[in-house]
Design a protein around this motif. Structure first.
Motif, PDB file in Angstrom:
ATOM      1  N   MET A  89       0.703  -1.303  -0.169  1.00  0.00           N
ATOM      2  CA  MET A  89      -0.046  -0.091   0.079  1.00  0.00           C
ATOM      3  C   MET A  89       0.914   1.246  -0.008  1.00  0.00           C
ATOM      4  O   MET A  89       1.585   1.460   0.905  1.00  0.00           O
ATOM      5  N   TRP A  90       0.681   2.034  -0.963  1.00  0.00           N
ATOM      6  CA  TRP A  90       1.539   3.201  -1.196  1.00  0.00           C
ATOM      7  C   TRP A  90       0.781   4.564  -1.080  1.00  0.00           C
ATOM      8  O   TRP A  90       1.583   5.534  -0.986  1.00  0.00           O
ATOM      9  N   ASN A  91      -0.531   4.416  -1.045  1.00  0.00           N
ATOM     10  CA  ASN A  91      -1.592   5.664  -0.768  1.00  0.00           C
ATOM     11  C   ASN A  91      -2.697   5.131  -0.318  1.00  0.00           C
ATOM     12  O   ASN A  91      -3.491   4.428  -0.993  1.00  0.00           O
ATOM     13  N   GLN A  92      -3.025   5.621   0.967  1.00  0.00           N
ATOM     14  CA  GLN A  92      -4.114   5.138   1.409  1.00  0.00           C
ATOM     15  C   GLN A  92      -5.430   5.584   0.888  1.00  0.00           C
ATOM     16  O   GLN A  92      -6.547   4.869   1.050  1.00  0.00           O
ATOM     17  N   ASP A  93      -5.324   6.505  -0.104  1.00  0.00           N
ATOM     18  CA  ASP A  93      -6.710   6.976  -0.854  1.00  0.00           C
ATOM     19  C   ASP A  93      -6.717   6.239  -1.964  1.00  0.00           C
ATOM     20  O   ASP A  93      -7.937   6.221  -2.840  1.00  0.00           O
ATOM     21  N   ILE A  94      -5.769   5.465  -2.396  1.00  0.00           N
ATOM     22  CA  ILE A  94      -6.119   4.440  -3.523  1.00  0.00           C
ATOM     23  C   ILE A  94      -5.572   3.122  -3.460  1.00  0.00           C
ATOM     24  O   ILE A  94      -4.501   2.654  -3.330  1.00  0.00           O
ATOM     25  N   PRO A  95      -6.675   2.119  -3.499  1.00  0.00           N
ATOM     26  CA  PRO A  95      -6.657   0.861  -2.974  1.00  0.00           C
ATOM     27  C   PRO A  95      -6.290   0.143  -4.352  1.00  0.00           C
ATOM     28  O   PRO A  95      -6.842  -0.834  -4.812  1.00  0.00           O
ATOM     29  N   TRP A  96      -4.864   0.487  -4.794  1.00  0.00           N
ATOM     30  CA  TRP A  96      -4.626  -0.058  -6.287  1.00  0.00           C
ATOM     31  C   TRP A  96      -2.973   0.127  -6.193  1.00  0.00           C
ATOM     32  O   TRP A  96      -2.298   0.923  -5.536  1.00  0.00           O
TER      33      TRP A  96
END
Length: 409
Positions: free
Chosen positions: A117-124
């Motif tokens: 997980m690199w960005n909590q706002d983007i689950p991708w």
């Protein structure tokens, strides 16, 4: 007796993940808008569609996202939870809708874990998708120029049997030409119109009255037959699908030999053309047009020292279990060595050598020839200049000698 029992176990355990040592997954892109319409099409205005012509729609994205999640479940024992580039390879044709389908599919296969997980706002998370320009791609796009293939196809479409079969649709082609104002000469022309009408039906667009006479029934057979014409002869099949099948079989043998960091899963994002070529080339095409997200599975099944190939196919935009195909003269579980022997004509292709025109080899030869020609011209010009300089020098010496003699006289 033991071998028969083993085969029965493998047969009834068609989708047992634990026995799969390697898998090649070849799928068609998801839902798209028409690539091309026809002059009289009432829906040819691009503004009427959700995206530009030929592009993947949101429906198509969701179709592949769901397929990706399903693939994760199918191969849970084959691939790791985290993406591993040394064991999973993804390739797409260099077309927007196939590249986007691959990315949507991978989003379903590899949702980010706490580690990735690199960005909590983007689950991708981004996963690499490899591609090369279509005109340079003989493996997946199957569009790289090959002179022997072009010559063989020319002979094939001009053969008596081909022309006789096509002649059955002369009235249909004339009817389509009159009503679409687009010249319809062959199976590929028919499937182009058929596909457009099919997409417009999916989007609940009212079709013109003239279509009721021919769509879908009268057009279906010739439209779907178009997926057999690119692999119409043994040589065409060898040159068309040989590079891809060779790559897949090489990965299988790497898995058998347990080479370090060998590829365990190859994913190929292509078109209905890709699916049709593979199925027809292997002798298992059933005559039905490949639907959105239709998928071919070539799986290496291991049982001790024995290895088998299982070919499965799902032809639906819905998530359904694939059905196992019976390979000609080999069955539903085909021993690896027997498979390679049966399809040696395809797998043994030396595409670069057999398709010299347009290949890096011929490019090098052409470059070398041009270089030699340039050097030859340079040498000739240099020689002429040297001769001219020598002639001028001799002339000056001659004039000087003459002047000297005259002076002494």
């Amino acid at each position: 007796m033991l071998k028969i029992v083993t085969l029965l176990v493998l047969y009834f355990n068609n989708f047992g993940e634990s026995t799969v040592l390697y898998a090649a997954v070849i799928y068609r892109h998801g839902d798209r808008t028409p690539v091309d319409t026809y002059p009289t099409d009432p829906w040819r205005n691009e503004s009427l569609w959700p995206v530009k012509f030929g592009e993947l729609t949101n429906i198509g994205k969701m179709q592949h996202y769901e397929l990706g999640k399903w693939l994760r479940r199918r191969y849970v024992n084959l691939i790791s939870e985290e993406f591993d580039p040394s064991t999973v390879y993804v390739r797409s044709t260099d077309v927007d809708r196939t590249l986007m389908s691959a990315q949507a599919n991978l989003a379903g296969m590899y949702p980010p874990t706490a580690k990735s997980m690199w960005n909590q706002d983007i689950p991708w998370q981004p996963i690499p998708v490899h591609t090369i320009p279509e005109n340079n791609d003989e493996v997946l796009a199957m569009k790289r120029k090959c002179k022997p293939y072009i010559e063989e196809k020319h002979k094939y479409i001009n053969s008596k049997s081909y022309k006789e079969r096509l002649s059955k649709y002369n009235d249909l082609m004339k009817y389509l030409t009159v009503n679409t104002l687009k010249k319809i000469n062959d199976y590929e022309d028919i499937v182009s119109i058929y596909t457009t009408l099919k997409i417009e039906t999916l989007y609940n667009f009212t079709l013109p009255p003239w279509t009721r006479k021919v769509f879908p029934e009268a057009m279906r057979d010739p439209a779907c037959y178009s997926f057999q014409t690119a692999t119409g002869t043994a040589l065409m099949t060898r040159l068309m699908i040989g590079p891809l099948m060779q790559q897949i079989v090489n990965h299988m043998y790497d898995a058998v030999q347990e080479k370090p960091n060998h590829i365990k899963l190859s994913i190929y994002s292509g078109h209905d053309f890709t699916i049709g070529n593979i199925l027809n080339g292997l002798g298992v095409y059933d005559g039905n047009c490949p639907e959105y997200t239709s998928t071919v599975f070539l799986e290496l099944i291991g049982n001790g020292s024995d290895h088998y190939i299982r070919l499965s196919y799902r032809n639906s935009a819905r998530i359904v279990e694939p059905y196992v195909l019976s390979l000609p003269n080999c069955g539903k579980l085909c021993p690896l060595q027997q498979f390679t022997k049966l399809y040696d004509n395809i797998i043994s292709v030396d595409w670069e050598k057999e398709c010299r025109e347009g290949s890096p080899v011929s490019w090098f030869v052409e470059f070398y020839f041009i270089l030699l020609l340039f050097l030859g011209i340079l040498y000739a010009v240099s020689g002429i200049l040297i001769l001219k300089r020598r002639d001028k020098k001799l002339l000056r010496q001659s004039l000087a000698s003459t002047q000297k003699r005259l002076f002494h006289q």
